[in-house]
Design a protein around this motif. Structure first.
Motif, PDB file in Angstrom:
ATOM      1  N   LYS A  41     -10.838   1.927  -1.330  1.00 24.78           N
ATOM      2  CA  LYS A  41     -11.211   1.971  -2.752  1.00 24.78           C
ATOM      3  C   LYS A  41     -12.732   1.995  -2.973  1.00 24.78           C
ATOM      4  O   LYS A  41     -13.204   2.575  -3.951  1.00 24.78           O
ATOM      5  CB  LYS A  41     -10.616   0.777  -3.514  1.00 24.78           C
ATOM      6  CG  LYS A  41      -9.126   0.560  -3.317  1.00 24.78           C
ATOM      7  CD  LYS A  41      -8.313   1.833  -3.450  1.00 24.78           C
ATOM      8  CE  LYS A  41      -6.887   1.614  -3.008  1.00 24.78           C
ATOM      9  NZ  LYS A  41      -6.266   2.795  -2.392  1.00 24.78           N
ATOM     10  N   ASP A  63      -4.932   7.332  -6.735  1.00 23.15           N
ATOM     11  CA  ASP A  63      -4.000   6.196  -6.757  1.00 23.15           C
ATOM     12  C   ASP A  63      -4.707   4.900  -7.167  1.00 23.15           C
ATOM     13  O   ASP A  63      -5.926   4.777  -7.034  1.00 23.15           O
ATOM     14  CB  ASP A  63      -3.385   6.014  -5.361  1.00 23.15           C
ATOM     15  CG  ASP A  63      -2.097   5.185  -5.402  1.00 23.15           C
ATOM     16  OD1 ASP A  63      -1.380   5.254  -6.412  1.00 23.15           O
ATOM     17  OD2 ASP A  63      -1.816   4.473  -4.415  1.00 23.15           O
ATOM     18  N   ASN A  64      -3.938   3.965  -7.678  1.00 23.88           N
ATOM     19  CA  ASN A  64      -4.407   2.593  -7.942  1.00 23.88           C
ATOM     20  C   ASN A  64      -5.551   2.523  -8.950  1.00 23.88           C
ATOM     21  O   ASN A  64      -6.444   1.683  -8.812  1.00 23.88           O
ATOM     22  CB  ASN A  64      -4.850   1.901  -6.633  1.00 23.88           C
ATOM     23  CG  ASN A  64      -3.784   1.942  -5.570  1.00 23.88           C
ATOM     24  OD1 ASN A  64      -3.921   2.662  -4.587  1.00 23.88           O
ATOM     25  ND2 ASN A  64      -2.719   1.211  -5.767  1.00 23.88           N
ATOM     26  N   ASP A  78      -6.448   8.008  -1.930  1.00 19.18           N
ATOM     27  CA  ASP A  78      -5.938   6.641  -1.783  1.00 19.18           C
ATOM     28  C   ASP A  78      -6.932   5.950  -0.847  1.00 19.18           C
ATOM     29  O   ASP A  78      -8.108   5.905  -1.180  1.00 19.18           O
ATOM     30  CB  ASP A  78      -4.491   6.720  -1.250  1.00 19.18           C
ATOM     31  CG  ASP A  78      -3.649   5.515  -1.643  1.00 19.18           C
ATOM     32  OD1 ASP A  78      -4.147   4.643  -2.348  1.00 19.18           O
ATOM     33  OD2 ASP A  78      -2.478   5.446  -1.221  1.00 19.18           O
ATOM     34  N   MET A  94       0.814  -1.220   0.000  1.00 15.27           N
ATOM     35  CA  MET A  94       0.000   0.000   0.000  1.00 15.27           C
ATOM     36  C   MET A  94       0.849   1.272   0.000  1.00 15.27           C
ATOM     37  O   MET A  94       0.324   2.361  -0.233  1.00 15.27           O
ATOM     38  CB  MET A  94      -0.946   0.012   1.208  1.00 15.27           C
ATOM     39  CG  MET A  94      -1.940  -1.140   1.168  1.00 15.27           C
ATOM     40  SD  MET A  94      -3.430  -0.826   2.109  1.00 15.27           S
ATOM     41  CE  MET A  94      -2.791  -0.555   3.738  1.00 15.27           C
TER      42      MET A  94
HETATM   43 MG    MG Z   1      -2.617   3.293  -3.069  1.00 15.16          MG
END
Ligand code: MG
Ligand code: DHB
Length: 218
Positions: free
Chosen positions: A144, A167-168, A141, A43
């Motif tokens: 999710k 992010d991600n 972040d 993470m």
């Molecule tokens: Mg992340």
């Protein structure tokens, strides 16, 4: 147009990190300590992403920054180091143990006086933030499944010309896997679909780390 992207090998990725991110001794030690937490160390943001964040925050002259998902503090330090002289970062996380690690490293990095760490669900924290003290930069972040709500709240809290980094956004490729109906993947797809169609922002998605989207509020 020919395909213009490169699939990084671990060796090429190391080259990117060696030539694209100046990790000082504090960040290296923080990364090493986070590594000891086991699988969740994934993470932590990638070093090249951290360098990009510091540079972006500095280039924009950011004075007020917001982060959802502190974890052990690597990205917060990268943001805080890019802030203007009198700048501040509000960062939130649910996990008190991670926050203790983060706080220790904020001290070591000399940024503790500019970082305001709020313990609690990020969505609750930011819903209580007033829009009349707008932010210049927000890093999304954390959880999710909350991405669509984070996105809307951050847009509310951002000044025109302010920037969101999400992010991600590729979720290790899961966004493309039609069989993947994990709520976190669904929420990530939703925010990706929403951002590219959103007339309130200029958008760029980059294949850095696990994928990041930049959305500039118009
Ligand atoms: Mg992340
Ligand atoms: C996970 C979450 C993150 O924010 C990240 O950058 C990588 C992985 C996860 O929940 O697995």
């Amino acid at each position: 147009m020919p395909d213009k992207f490169i699939t990084l090998t671990p060796e090429l990725h190391s080259y990117v990190v060696e030539h694209g991110a100046r990790q000082d001794e504090v960040l290296r030690r923080l990364a090493a300590e986070t590594e000891e937490l086991g699988d969740i160390a994934i993470m932590q943001i990638a070093p090249e992403q951290g360098a990009f964040m510091t540079l972006l925050v500095r280039a924009m002259g950011v004075r007020r920054a917001l982060e959802l998902g502190t974890f052990t503090g690597y990205s917060a330090i990268c943001i805080a180091r890019g802030l203007a002289e009198d700048g501040t970062l509000v960062t939130c996380d649910l996990n008190g143990e991670w926050a203790q690690v983060a706080k220790r490293y904020f001290d070591e990095a000399g940024v503790a006086d500019r970082v305001d760490l709020r313990l609690g669900p990020a969505l609750e924290t930011i819903r209580e933030l007033p829009a009349d003290e707008p932010f210049d930069f927000a890093f999304i972040d954390a959880d999710k499944t909350e991405y669509p709500d984070y996105y809307e709240e951050c847009l509310r809290l951002l000044r025109p010309g302010g920037l969101i980094m999400v992010d991600n956004v590729l979720r290790s490729g899961q966004v493309l896997d039609a069989g993947n109906d994990d709520p976190r993947t669904l929420a990530t797809r939703e925010v990706n679909d929403r951002a590219i169609a959103d007339e309130r922002v200029d958008v760029a998605m980059l294949g850095v780390a696990d994928g990041i989207t930049l959305a500039l509020k118009r």
